[in-house]
Design a protein around this motif. Structure first.
Motif, PDB file in Angstrom:
ATOM      1  N   MET A 254      49.250  53.127  48.691  1.00 31.17           N
ATOM      2  CA  MET A 254      49.299  52.418  49.725  1.00 31.17           C
ATOM      3  C   MET A 254      49.047  51.460  50.090  1.00 31.17           C
ATOM      4  N   ALA A 255      49.440  50.728  50.814  1.00 28.09           N
ATOM      5  CA  ALA A 255      49.222  49.414  51.708  1.00 28.09           C
ATOM      6  C   ALA A 255      47.877  48.941  51.630  1.00 28.09           C
ATOM      7  N   ILE A 256      48.168  48.056  51.246  1.00 25.97           N
ATOM      8  CA  ILE A 256      46.383  46.982  50.280  1.00 25.97           C
ATOM      9  C   ILE A 256      46.788  46.219  51.966  1.00 25.97           C
ATOM     10  N   GLN A 257      45.235  46.040  52.455  1.00 22.00           N
ATOM     11  CA  GLN A 257      45.462  44.727  53.880  1.00 22.00           C
ATOM     12  C   GLN A 257      43.969  44.147  53.111  1.00 22.00           C
ATOM     13  N   ILE A 258      43.837  42.450  53.338  1.00 19.61           N
ATOM     14  CA  ILE A 258      42.694  42.074  52.785  1.00 19.61           C
ATOM     15  C   ILE A 258      43.155  40.747  53.754  1.00 19.61           C
ATOM     16  N   GLU A 259      41.617  40.384  54.525  1.00 19.83           N
ATOM     17  CA  GLU A 259      41.814  39.367  55.242  1.00 19.83           C
ATOM     18  C   GLU A 259      40.152  38.412  54.555  1.00 19.83           C
ATOM     19  N   ALA A 260      40.503  37.811  54.662  1.00 18.01           N
ATOM     20  CA  ALA A 260      40.005  36.176  54.128  1.00 18.01           C
ATOM     21  C   ALA A 260      39.564  35.324  55.080  1.00 18.01           C
ATOM     22  N   GLN A 261      38.165  35.102  55.668  1.00 15.06           N
ATOM     23  CA  GLN A 261      38.012  34.106  56.980  1.00 15.06           C
ATOM     24  C   GLN A 261      37.704  32.929  56.182  1.00 15.06           C
ATOM     25  N   TYR A 262      37.917  32.075  56.166  1.00 12.60           N
ATOM     26  CA  TYR A 262      37.776  30.318  55.818  1.00 12.60           C
ATOM     27  C   TYR A 262      37.410  29.381  56.920  1.00 12.60           C
ATOM     28  N   ARG A 263      36.118  28.294  56.422  1.00 10.71           N
ATOM     29  CA  ARG A 263      35.340  27.165  57.108  1.00 10.71           C
ATOM     30  C   ARG A 263      35.991  26.043  56.844  1.00 10.71           C
ATOM     31  N   LEU A 264      36.742  25.332  57.447  1.00 13.49           N
ATOM     32  CA  LEU A 264      36.933  23.605  57.273  1.00 13.49           C
ATOM     33  C   LEU A 264      35.917  23.209  57.366  1.00 13.49           C
ATOM     34  N   THR A 265      35.426  22.120  56.325  1.00 10.50           N
ATOM     35  CA  THR A 265      34.320  21.168  56.390  1.00 10.50           C
ATOM     36  C   THR A 265      34.941  19.812  56.743  1.00 10.50           C
ATOM     37  N   THR A 266      35.643  19.876  56.043  1.00 11.27           N
ATOM     38  CA  THR A 266      35.721  17.361  55.758  1.00 11.27           C
ATOM     39  C   THR A 266      36.602  17.841  56.811  1.00 11.27           C
ATOM     40  N   PRO A 267      37.724  17.035  57.470  1.00  8.44           N
ATOM     41  CA  PRO A 267      39.078  16.417  57.614  1.00  8.44           C
ATOM     42  C   PRO A 267      39.371  16.754  57.051  1.00  8.44           C
ATOM     43  N   LEU A 268      41.043  17.256  56.954  1.00  3.73           N
ATOM     44  CA  LEU A 268      42.225  17.646  56.805  1.00  3.73           C
ATOM     45  C   LEU A 268      43.534  17.502  56.665  1.00  3.73           C
ATOM     46  N   PHE A 269      43.935  16.544  55.413  1.00  2.00           N
ATOM     47  CA  PHE A 269      44.779  15.763  55.989  1.00  2.00           C
ATOM     48  C   PHE A 269      45.845  16.510  55.222  1.00  2.00           C
ATOM     49  N   CYS A 270      46.794  17.299  55.779  1.00  2.00           N
ATOM     50  CA  CYS A 270      47.932  17.916  55.152  1.00  2.00           C
ATOM     51  C   CYS A 270      49.656  17.740  56.671  1.00  2.00           C
ATOM     52  N   GLY A 271      50.559  17.265  56.084  1.00  2.00           N
ATOM     53  CA  GLY A 271      51.573  16.944  56.558  1.00  2.00           C
ATOM     54  C   GLY A 271      52.175  18.304  57.170  1.00  2.00           C
ATOM     55  N   GLY A 272      52.950  18.358  57.644  1.00  2.00           N
ATOM     56  CA  GLY A 272      54.295  19.340  58.005  1.00  2.00           C
ATOM     57  C   GLY A 272      55.190  18.380  58.290  1.00  2.00           C
ATOM     58  N   ALA A 273      56.092  18.635  59.471  1.00  2.00           N
ATOM     59  CA  ALA A 273      57.891  18.239  58.949  1.00  2.00           C
ATOM     60  C   ALA A 273      57.658  16.565  59.655  1.00  2.00           C
ATOM     61  N   VAL A 274      56.919  16.294  60.860  1.00  2.00           N
ATOM     62  CA  VAL A 274      55.954  15.017  60.682  1.00  2.00           C
ATOM     63  C   VAL A 274      55.317  15.200  59.980  1.00  2.00           C
ATOM     64  N   SER A 275      54.839  13.913  59.048  1.00  2.00           N
ATOM     65  CA  SER A 275      54.494  13.592  58.178  1.00  2.00           C
ATOM     66  C   SER A 275      53.314  12.328  58.199  1.00  2.00           C
ATOM     67  N   SER A 276      53.083  11.910  59.569  1.00  2.00           N
ATOM     68  CA  SER A 276      51.799  11.438  60.180  1.00  2.00           C
ATOM     69  C   SER A 276      50.980  12.171  61.317  1.00  2.00           C
ATOM     70  N   ALA A 277      51.586  13.584  61.472  1.00  2.00           N
ATOM     71  CA  ALA A 277      50.615  14.556  61.981  1.00  2.00           C
ATOM     72  C   ALA A 277      50.426  15.490  60.915  1.00  2.00           C
ATOM     73  N   ALA A 278      48.983  15.923  61.106  1.00  2.00           N
ATOM     74  CA  ALA A 278      48.245  16.750  60.704  1.00  2.00           C
ATOM     75  C   ALA A 278      48.691  18.232  61.422  1.00  2.00           C
ATOM     76  N   GLU A 279      48.391  19.373  60.841  1.00  2.00           N
ATOM     77  CA  GLU A 279      49.015  20.472  60.668  1.00  2.00           C
ATOM     78  C   GLU A 279      48.171  21.558  59.720  1.00  2.00           C
ATOM     79  N   LEU A 280      47.737  22.575  59.830  1.00  2.00           N
ATOM     80  CA  LEU A 280      47.674  23.608  59.251  1.00  2.00           C
ATOM     81  C   LEU A 280      48.434  24.902  59.284  1.00  2.00           C
ATOM     82  N   ARG A 281      48.939  24.655  58.312  1.00  2.61           N
ATOM     83  CA  ARG A 281      50.555  24.997  57.780  1.00  2.61           C
ATOM     84  C   ARG A 281      50.216  26.285  55.916  1.00  2.61           C
ATOM     85  N   LEU A 282      50.487  27.299  56.674  1.00  2.00           N
ATOM     86  CA  LEU A 282      50.212  28.359  55.298  1.00  2.00           C
ATOM     87  C   LEU A 282      50.816  28.374  53.915  1.00  2.00           C
ATOM     88  N   PRO A 283      51.926  27.557  54.347  1.00  2.00           N
ATOM     89  CA  PRO A 283      52.787  26.683  52.699  1.00  2.00           C
ATOM     90  C   PRO A 283      51.521  25.935  52.092  1.00  2.00           C
TER      91      PRO A 283
END
Length: 411
Positions: free
Chosen positions: A1-30
Motif C-alpha cells: 500500500m502506498a504511504i502518503q506523507i505531508e510535512a509543512q515547514y515555516r522559514l524563520t530566518t532569511p534563506l540563502f539558497c541559489g539555483g541556476a542563477v547563483s545571485s538569486a535565491a530559490e526554494l529548491r526541492l534538491p
C-alpha cells in the motif's frame, strides 16, 4: 500500500539558497532533499550502531544512488506561500517592512553573505547583501510518497523530517542560523502507520526541549561518530529572550554572545564598542609568532576551518590536504506560539580524518603542519561556550546578552 506523507515547514530566518542563477535565491526541492538526507544520516548513526555499510545501504534504498538504484521515496514541493526575494545589494532588515538593520551579531553569523560594517572603500552599507535571499516568514509543504517501505525505514524518514524542522535549516550559513526551517505539521496516511502517535508542534521553549529530548533519546550510541551525527556526546541548549523583537533579533543576540566569547577584537574592542574579553590569548600570541616557531594549532579550530588571522592567506589555518571542516555547532531559530526560540546543538564527531591508519590528523597553521589535538581536548572551547550560555562556568554572569531562558536538554 502506498504511504502518503505531508510535512509543512515555516522559514524563520532569511534563506540563502541559489539555483541556476547563483545571485538569486530559490526554494529548491534538491536542496531540501540534501538537508533531509543529512539529518536522516545524523540519526542513523546510533540506530544502525555505527555500521557504515548498513547506513549507506538504507540511505541508498530511501533516497536512491547511482549504484543503489531509484529512490523508494518520491518527493515534491506542495503549496508555497508568497515568495519575498531580497536582491543582491539590498540591506537586510530585522523584519519585512522594518527599518531596523539586522544587528552586528547576526551580520557576524552571516559572514560572506553580507557586509558586517559600512565601508567607504567598497561603497557598501552594514547588512548589504552580496547574495540574494528569500525573506522570512515563508511556509511550504513537502509531499512524500512511497510504496512497500519497511516500517522501520518509514519511521526513520519521519524522524528525519522532524529533526530537520527542529534542529536544522537549509541553504548557505544554515549552521549559523540562516534558513532555519520549523516543522509545523506532519501527517501520514496508510494502514501501516495507524498505530503511530500523532505529531504536534511544540508551543514553547519547554515543549521544544522535550521534542529535542525525544530525538536525543534515540541517539544513545557512545563514542565519537565517524561523521557529524547525534550520539550520547551531543549537547543541546535552548535560549529565549523576553525582549526579542523577532527571529533575526534573537539570532543577533546569539551572534553577539559568540563574538564576545571568541573574538580578540581590534584596539581592545569587539562589535566596535564592547571591551574585548581576550579569551583566546594563546591563539592571538601563536599567530603573531614566525611560522617556524609555531608548535601548536589555535584552540578555536573546534568551531570549524578554515579561518584567517591577520591579513592574507599567510596566516590561514585549514585542514592539511582538505578544503574545510564545517562547524560541529548548529544554530537553529525556532518559531513557537510563545515567540522565537534559539536552539544550539553541538554534534561532536571525528574532527578530521587521519591520512594513515594510526596517525593523527594534521592542521596547516600558516604553512606549518601541526598534529591535531585529541577530540576530547580539542572540543573544550565549544563546551565552554555552551556552559557560558548556561552560566555554568567558574565566574558569575559569564553570559552577557539578555537571554531569559537558558536550559540544557536532558534526554
Amino acid at each position: 500500500m502506498a504511504i502518503q506523507i505531508e510535512a509543512q515547514y515555516r522559514l524563520t530566518t532569511p534563506l540563502f539558497c541559489g539555483g541556476a542563477v547563483s545571485s538569486a535565491a530559490e526554494l529548491r526541492l534538491p536542496s531540501f532533499k540534501g538537508v533531509l538526507r543529512f539529518w536522516w544520516r545524523a540519526l542513523a548513526w546510533s540506530r544502525c550502531e555505527g555500521n557504515l555499510a548498513l547506513i549507506q545501504q538504507q540511505e541508498d534504498q530511501l533516497f536512491g544512488s547511482a549504484t543503489g538504484g531509484q529512490a523508494r521515496v518520491v518527493m515534491r514541493l506542495g503549496s508555497i506561500s508568497r515568495l519575498d526575494p531580497i536582491a543582491v545589494g539590498d540591506v537586510l532588515k530585522e523584519a519585512r517592512g522594518d527599518q531596523q538593520v539586522v544587528g552586528m551579531g547576526a551580520r557576524y553569523l552571516g559572514y560572506g553573505l553580507m557586509a558586517a560594517f559600512p565601508s567607504a572603500r567598497t561603497n557598501t552599507q552594514a547588512g548589504q547583501l552580496s547574495r540574494g535571499a528569500l525573506q522570512a516568514p515563508l511556509q511550504f509543504t513537502v509531499q512524500l510518497r512511497s510504496s512497500g517501505l519497511d516500517p522501520g525505514l518509514l519511521e526513520s524518514l519521519l524522524q528525519a523530517l522532524i529533526a530537520l524542522g527542529t534542529l536544522g535549516g537549509m541553504g548557505s550559513r544554515s549552521r549559523k542560523g540562516y534558513g532555519s526551517l520549523v516543522i509545523e505539521s506532519l501527517t501520514v496516511d496508510g494502514e501501516s502507520t495507524a498505530a503511530r502517535e500523532p505529531w504536534s508542534a511544540p508551543r514553547n521553549a519547554l515543549e521544544l526541549a522535550g521534542s529535542i529530548a525525544e530525538l536525543q533519546q534515540q541517539a544513545n550510541r557512545k563514542g565519537l561518530p565517524e561523521y557529524t551525527a547525534l550520539s550520547s556526546s551531543a549537547r543541546h541548549v535552548v535560549l529565549t529572550a523576553e525582549d526579542s523583537r523577532g527571529p533575526l533579533h534573537l539570532l543577533d543576540l546569539v551572534g553577539r554572545e559568540m563574538v564576545r566569547y571568541r573574538s580578540w577584537g581590534k584596539d581592545g574592542k569587539v562589535l566596535r564598542d564592547i571591551p574585548s574579553e581576550k579569551n583566546f590569548r594563546h591563539d592571538h600570541d601563536l599567530m603573531k609568532k614566525r611560522s617556524d616557531q609555531r608548535r601548536a594549532h589555535p584552540e578555536r579550530i573546534a568551531f570549524g576551518l578554515p579561518h584567517n588571522y591577520g591579513q592574507g592567506r599567510f596566516n590561514e589555518v585549514s585542514p592539511a590536504g582538505l578544503d574545510r571542516r564545517a562547524s560541529p555547532l548548529f544554530i537553529h531559530i525556532h518559531s513557537c506560539a510563545s515567540g522565537p526560540v534559539a536552539v544550539l546543538s553541538f554534534l561532536p564527531a571525528r574532527f578530521l580524518p587521519a591520512s594513515d591508519a594510526g596517525s593523527r590528523a594534521q592542521i596547516d597553521v600558516g604553512g606549518v603542519t601541526i598534529p591535531q589535538k585529541p577530540e576530547q581536548e580539542l572540543y573544550q572551547p565549544v563546551h565552554a561556550f555552551l556552559d557560558r550560555l548556561l552560566d555554568l562556568g567558574p565566574a558569575p554572569k559569564l553570559r552577557k546578552e539578555p537571554f531569559t531562558t537558558a536550559l540544557e536538554v536532558t534526554p
